[in-house]
Scaffold this motif. Structure first.
Motif, PDB file in Angstrom:
ATOM      1  N   MET A   1       0.968  -2.200   4.979  1.00  0.00           N
ATOM      2  CA  MET A   1       1.837  -2.416   3.823  1.00  0.00           C
ATOM      3  C   MET A   1       0.992  -2.666   2.582  1.00  0.00           C
ATOM      4  O   MET A   1      -0.001  -3.395   2.632  1.00  0.00           O
ATOM      5  N   THR A   2       1.384  -2.065   1.462  1.00  0.00           N
ATOM      6  CA  THR A   2       0.647  -2.254   0.217  1.00  0.00           C
ATOM      7  C   THR A   2       0.958  -3.615  -0.386  1.00  0.00           C
ATOM      8  O   THR A   2       1.897  -4.305   0.045  1.00  0.00           O
ATOM      9  N   GLY A   5       4.272  -3.573  -1.825  1.00  0.00           N
ATOM     10  CA  GLY A   5       5.219  -3.585  -0.711  1.00  0.00           C
ATOM     11  C   GLY A   5       5.459  -4.987  -0.202  1.00  0.00           C
ATOM     12  O   GLY A   5       6.585  -5.357   0.139  1.00  0.00           O
ATOM     13  N   SER A  10       9.860  -0.817  -2.034  1.00  0.00           N
ATOM     14  CA  SER A  10       9.785   0.218  -1.012  1.00  0.00           C
ATOM     15  C   SER A  10       8.716   1.233  -1.417  1.00  0.00           C
ATOM     16  O   SER A  10       8.217   1.222  -2.553  1.00  0.00           O
ATOM     17  N   SER A  11       8.385   2.139  -0.500  1.00  0.00           N
ATOM     18  CA  SER A  11       7.350   3.136  -0.813  1.00  0.00           C
ATOM     19  C   SER A  11       7.776   4.027  -1.962  1.00  0.00           C
ATOM     20  O   SER A  11       6.970   4.346  -2.851  1.00  0.00           O
ATOM     21  N   TYR A  12       9.042   4.435  -2.014  1.00  0.00           N
ATOM     22  CA  TYR A  12       9.525   5.262  -3.117  1.00  0.00           C
ATOM     23  C   TYR A  12       9.520   4.479  -4.432  1.00  0.00           C
ATOM     24  O   TYR A  12       9.152   5.002  -5.487  1.00  0.00           O
ATOM     25  N   GLU A  14       7.600   1.992  -5.246  1.00  0.00           N
ATOM     26  CA  GLU A  14       6.217   1.834  -5.697  1.00  0.00           C
ATOM     27  C   GLU A  14       5.689   3.122  -6.308  1.00  0.00           C
ATOM     28  O   GLU A  14       4.998   3.098  -7.341  1.00  0.00           O
ATOM     29  N   LYS A  15       5.985   4.263  -5.684  1.00  0.00           N
ATOM     30  CA  LYS A  15       5.528   5.556  -6.244  1.00  0.00           C
ATOM     31  C   LYS A  15       6.084   5.783  -7.645  1.00  0.00           C
ATOM     32  O   LYS A  15       5.374   6.200  -8.550  1.00  0.00           O
TER      33      LYS A  15
END
Length: 262
Positions: A1-2, A5, A10-12, A14-15
């Motif tokens: 996990m970042t 995160g 969520s990953s989306y 964060e992107k």
């Protein structure tokens, strides 16, 4: 996990946020292409980030989105996580209090330990039952952790303490000066209304809260190791040598204390 995160993105999300830091103000379509978030998900992600005040929308034609400064975003994410953790702690604490109220323990002959926070219903019940065992006297010292809480928290236990005291009981209470500041102005009337013979004295500092009943039992409040305004439970001891030691300590402090009420 970042790291983001762990702070709740969520990953989306964060992107999208990281992409906006690089691109500046862009449309949702442009952001989808740059971030790799599918067009079918981009608006859901943007709406979620906007609701959490991590990005803002610029009313252009077409609409564009821009990220808030990283320092602001991190502070807001940290505040969210802090709130979530506090809610989680409160949920577990309430669950624990419910369990304890259904499992009030039967003390063993020599010693016992009751888990219970300040002001909890199960500990108020236990305190009332404890006081009902007294036949002649109760000597009590009150300091930590009662010093750092409020009267709203303490009044349940104070009420239970006196409700369990019989009319012919002698009660000597020794309070730290910090505890006195927690008590409301109506305390003198509260004391005078008791059927028991109650005397209160004060000393500047108390390092341990405990009571001694009839030189038969002593109970000791154990401060919570994490939450300084609470206790983790109460230790009860009936060993005669230990009880006598606490009674001697009480008498030493009582002799040098000042009366609270003249």
């Amino acid at each position: 996990m970042t790291e983001l995160g762990e702070l709740g993105l969520s990953s989306y999300e964060e992107k999208v946020y990281r992409t906006l830091l690089v691109t500046g103000a862009v449309t949702a379509t442009e952001l989808s292409d740059s971030s790799g978030v599918p067009k079918g998900r981009i608006y859901d992600v943007l709406n979620g980030l906007e609701a959490r005040k991590l990005i803002r929308m610029q009313v252009n034609d077409p609409k564009q989105y821009v990220a808030v400064q990283p320092e602001t975003a991190v502070d807001r994410l940290l505040a969210e996580r802090t709130y979530e953790l506090k809610q989680e702690w409160n949920r577990y604490r309430k669950r624990a209090e419910t369990v304890r109220s259904n499992l009030l323990p039967t003390p063993p002959a020599e010693s016992s330990f009751w888990l219970g926070s300040l002001g909890s219903d199960e500990m108020s019940t236990a305190l009332q039952q404890h006081m009902q065992t007294a036949e002649d006297f109760v000597h009590a010292i009150v300091g930590t952790p009662y010093e750092n809480t409020s009267w709203e928290t303490l009044q349940n236990e104070v009420g239970a303490f006196f409700d369990g005291a019989s009319a012919d009981l002698t009660v000597d209470l020794l309070l730290s000066e910090k505890v006195v500041t927690v008590l409301p102005d109506r305390v003198p009337r509260l004391i005078n209304d008791q059927s028991a013979d109650v005397t209160i004295r004060t000393i500047p500092e108390v390092v341990l809260s405990f009571d001694v009943i009839d030189r038969v039992e002593t109970t000791i409040d154990i401060p919570h190791p994490v939450f300084g305004d609470d206790r983790i439970g109460v230790l009860g001891i009936k060993n005669s040598h230990v009880v006598e030691e606490f009674e001697r300590y009480f008498q030493q402090l009582w002799a040098t204390a000042d009366p609270l009420l003249e």
